[in-house]
Design a protein around this motif. Structure first.
Motif, PDB file in Angstrom:
ATOM      1  N   LYS A  48       8.480   4.834  28.055  1.00 52.14           N
ATOM      2  CA  LYS A  48       8.133   3.411  28.085  1.00 52.14           C
ATOM      3  C   LYS A  48       6.683   3.198  27.670  1.00 52.14           C
ATOM      4  O   LYS A  48       6.372   2.288  26.879  1.00 52.14           O
ATOM      5  CB  LYS A  48       8.358   2.869  29.497  1.00 52.14           C
ATOM      6  CG  LYS A  48       8.097   1.364  29.641  1.00 52.14           C
ATOM      7  CD  LYS A  48       9.160   0.538  28.931  1.00 52.14           C
ATOM      8  CE  LYS A  48       8.957  -0.939  29.205  1.00 52.14           C
ATOM      9  NZ  LYS A  48      10.029  -1.771  28.605  1.00 52.14           N
ATOM     10  N   GLN A  49       5.778   4.043  28.172  1.00 59.66           N
ATOM     11  CA  GLN A  49       4.366   3.904  27.820  1.00 59.66           C
ATOM     12  C   GLN A  49       4.115   4.199  26.352  1.00 59.66           C
ATOM     13  O   GLN A  49       3.158   3.683  25.768  1.00 59.66           O
ATOM     14  CB  GLN A  49       3.522   4.846  28.690  1.00 59.66           C
ATOM     15  CG  GLN A  49       3.477   4.445  30.156  1.00 59.66           C
ATOM     16  CD  GLN A  49       2.696   5.435  30.996  1.00 59.66           C
ATOM     17  OE1 GLN A  49       1.468   5.444  31.009  1.00 59.66           O
ATOM     18  NE2 GLN A  49       3.418   6.283  31.717  1.00 59.66           N
ATOM     19  N   ARG A  50       4.979   4.989  25.743  1.00 61.35           N
ATOM     20  CA  ARG A  50       4.824   5.306  24.325  1.00 61.35           C
ATOM     21  C   ARG A  50       5.438   4.225  23.429  1.00 61.35           C
ATOM     22  O   ARG A  50       5.267   4.279  22.209  1.00 61.35           O
ATOM     23  CB  ARG A  50       5.454   6.659  24.014  1.00 61.35           C
ATOM     24  CG  ARG A  50       4.715   7.844  24.641  1.00 61.35           C
ATOM     25  CD  ARG A  50       5.038   9.130  23.921  1.00 61.35           C
ATOM     26  NE  ARG A  50       4.730   9.009  22.514  1.00 61.35           N
ATOM     27  CZ  ARG A  50       5.535   9.404  21.532  1.00 61.35           C
ATOM     28  NH1 ARG A  50       6.711   9.956  21.804  1.00 61.35           N
ATOM     29  NH2 ARG A  50       5.177   9.264  20.269  1.00 61.35           N
ATOM     30  N   GLY A  51       6.156   3.285  24.023  1.00 62.75           N
ATOM     31  CA  GLY A  51       6.732   2.207  23.228  1.00 62.75           C
ATOM     32  C   GLY A  51       8.208   2.323  22.968  1.00 62.75           C
ATOM     33  O   GLY A  51       8.780   1.483  22.256  1.00 62.75           O
ATOM     34  N   HIS A  52       8.860   3.342  23.527  1.00 56.00           N
ATOM     35  CA  HIS A  52      10.307   3.483  23.381  1.00 56.00           C
ATOM     36  C   HIS A  52      11.028   2.589  24.399  1.00 56.00           C
ATOM     37  O   HIS A  52      10.391   1.977  25.267  1.00 56.00           O
ATOM     38  CB  HIS A  52      10.718   4.946  23.575  1.00 56.00           C
ATOM     39  CG  HIS A  52      10.229   5.862  22.492  1.00 56.00           C
ATOM     40  ND1 HIS A  52      10.638   5.737  21.179  1.00 56.00           N
ATOM     41  CD2 HIS A  52       9.352   6.912  22.528  1.00 56.00           C
ATOM     42  CE1 HIS A  52      10.048   6.681  20.453  1.00 56.00           C
ATOM     43  NE2 HIS A  52       9.257   7.392  21.238  1.00 56.00           N
ATOM     44  N   ILE A  53      12.339   2.551  24.320  1.00 57.97           N
ATOM     45  CA  ILE A  53      13.144   1.721  25.212  1.00 57.97           C
ATOM     46  C   ILE A  53      14.108   2.634  25.980  1.00 57.97           C
ATOM     47  O   ILE A  53      15.233   2.889  25.535  1.00 57.97           O
ATOM     48  CB  ILE A  53      13.928   0.661  24.417  1.00 57.97           C
ATOM     49  CG1 ILE A  53      12.983  -0.125  23.506  1.00 57.97           C
ATOM     50  CG2 ILE A  53      14.670  -0.284  25.362  1.00 57.97           C
ATOM     51  CD1 ILE A  53      13.699  -1.004  22.507  1.00 57.97           C
ATOM     52  N   PRO A  54      13.676   3.155  27.130  1.00 58.47           N
ATOM     53  CA  PRO A  54      14.546   4.058  27.894  1.00 58.47           C
ATOM     54  C   PRO A  54      15.494   3.297  28.818  1.00 58.47           C
ATOM     55  O   PRO A  54      15.177   2.202  29.302  1.00 58.47           O
ATOM     56  CB  PRO A  54      13.539   4.874  28.721  1.00 58.47           C
ATOM     57  CG  PRO A  54      12.394   3.933  28.937  1.00 58.47           C
ATOM     58  CD  PRO A  54      12.326   3.058  27.709  1.00 58.47           C
ATOM     59  N   THR A  55      16.651   3.879  29.044  1.00 60.86           N
ATOM     60  CA  THR A  55      17.603   3.383  30.039  1.00 60.86           C
ATOM     61  C   THR A  55      17.949   4.545  30.949  1.00 60.86           C
ATOM     62  O   THR A  55      18.303   5.627  30.473  1.00 60.86           O
ATOM     63  CB  THR A  55      18.884   2.849  29.375  1.00 60.86           C
ATOM     64  OG1 THR A  55      18.542   1.788  28.476  1.00 60.86           O
ATOM     65  CG2 THR A  55      19.849   2.324  30.421  1.00 60.86           C
ATOM     66  N   LEU A  56      17.856   4.327  32.253  1.00 59.91           N
ATOM     67  CA  LEU A  56      18.018   5.393  33.232  1.00 59.91           C
ATOM     68  C   LEU A  56      19.384   5.292  33.906  1.00 59.91           C
ATOM     69  O   LEU A  56      19.765   4.219  34.397  1.00 59.91           O
ATOM     70  CB  LEU A  56      16.895   5.289  34.262  1.00 59.91           C
ATOM     71  CG  LEU A  56      16.584   6.462  35.193  1.00 59.91           C
ATOM     72  CD1 LEU A  56      16.313   7.737  34.412  1.00 59.91           C
ATOM     73  CD2 LEU A  56      15.382   6.119  36.066  1.00 59.91           C
TER      74      LEU A  56
END
Length: 390
Positions: free
Chosen positions: A144-152
């Motif tokens: 998230k901090q790198r700009g990606h869109i994670p889903t957990l």
């Protein structure tokens, strides 16, 4: 971690009564307690070290009334003071690893800023993270901090994974706070979380560019031990608070067993027994000698029966048959309960390979204990190794 908060404070305040030079206290200090002591003239200053390794903005966040945002130090010593020792082994760490003291298991950037750093991606990806333990949550936050869109995705109803069991011991308040910190950070970051969602087939995931598997591990079983099904897991004993009798025998004398035995001994009045195959307790790599020495001394001081060079061959309702692997001697040890402390095995989804392509499109990465069993340092640093490359 086994010492109480402010463990040195009373002694240092006492010393100040007899000398006329500045007196500074350090050692598991509560900053508010230290501040009060200074205000009352009982101390001249307070020293803090490890909290800054875990969170460089520690004091700034306190000054700005952001205490809940501070990543807590858990006193693990797995990076800041990581020399390991056990019987017959002076230090099993590599020289390069020992030379890197003052790092942090929870914060890879500490003293390693050239190796571990956050850089914004110019190609944001949608990434599925399978497993809501420490490894999965760390991956989601870094991405998230790198700009990606994670889903957990987490199969249980709460985030924390096996660390929920590890933190359940009475003296692991900092561990509990770490889980709360992760959950707050996940929520503040706006990361999408799916609880009670088990992913057994990675092929069922759709619409993701990459997949990270952080499904952790499960207790190792020993079907060769007759009656092994009677043994309890750490989760049953520590987290679920299974009713225990007076004598509790641990198969395996690693750090988890010794810490659980210590907790049962001091806080529940139980009488633990430890059976260990090796020639010493906590005879494992990467466990700090400060922690292991304390545990060994505590077991000896409290006269906990410890059987080294030994293994359990049978579990009954009345106790265990124990065999000395050096002499071949067998004997019976009475106990009310038996705890499986022989370690864990990885439980990856879709195989053990660290990373691989799927259908020429998304890449599957694996982090944490589902790759190889380690500690919080290996889990978190592996998460960064993967997430910095995506």
């Amino acid at each position: 971690v086994y010492m109480p908060e402010n463990c040195n404070l009373a002694d240092v305040e006492h010393i100040k009564n007899f000398i006329d030079i500045p007196v500074i206290c350090a050692g598991r200090l509560d900053p508010r307690v230290a501040a009060d002591s200074i205000k009352e003239g009982k101390l001249d200053g307070a020293g803090f070290a490890r909290p800054f390794l875990a969170d460089q903005a520690w004091v700034t966040k306190m000054m700005n009334d952001q205490e809940e945002d501070i990543r807590p130090c858990i006193c693990c010593h797995n990076a800041c003071f990581n020399m390991a020792h056990y019987n017959g082994v002076g230090n099993d760490q590599t020289l390069s690893d020992n030379a890197g003291m003052a790092r942090c298991a929870l914060n890879p950037e500490t003293m390693q800023s050239k190796k571990y750093f956050l850089s914004r991606t110019d190609k944001p990806k949608k990434i599925a993270v399978i497993g809501g333990g420490i490894g999965g949550m760390e991956c989601a936050l870094v991405l998230k901090q790198r700009g990606h869109i994670p889903t957990l995705f987490e199969k249980s109803g709460e985030l924390g994974g096996l660390f929920l069991t590890a933190s359940a011991m009475t003296f692991k308040e900092n561990d509990k706070e770490l889980i709360r910190w992760y959950r707050r950070e996940i929520e503040k970051s706006g990361i999408e979380v799916h609880l009670n969602t088990e992913v057994n087939d990675l092929g069922t995931l759709r619409g993701y560019d990459d997949i990270i598997v952080a499904t952790g591990s499960v207790p190792r079983t020993m079907p060769g031990i007759k009656g092994f099904e009677k043994a309890l897991t750490f989760t049953q004993v520590l987290k679920e608070k299974h009713e225990l009798g007076d004598k509790v025998l641990f198969i395996g004398g690693g750090q988890s067993s010794c810490e659980a035995a210590y907790d049962l001994l001091l806080n529940y009045g139980k009488h633990p027994i430890i059976v260990e195959y090796a020639n010493d307790l906590v005879a494992a790599q990467a466990t700090c000698l400060a922690n292991t020495s304390y545990l060994r001394d505590a077991m000896e001081y409290h006269k906990v029966p410890v059987y080294l060079h030994s293994t359990v061959t049978e579990i009954t309702d009345k106790g265990c048959t124990v065999k000395n692997v050096q002499t071949g001697e067998t004997f019976f040890v009475e106990c009310d309960n038996v705890v499986n402390g022989i370690g864990f095995v990885p439980t990856p989804v879709g195989g053990r390979t660290a990373s691989r392509k799927v259908k020429g499109k998304e890449t599957i990465f694996r982090v944490g204990d589902c790759v190889a069993i380690g500690n919080l340092r290996t889990v978190i640093w592996r998460a960064w190794d993967v997430c910095m490359k995506i």
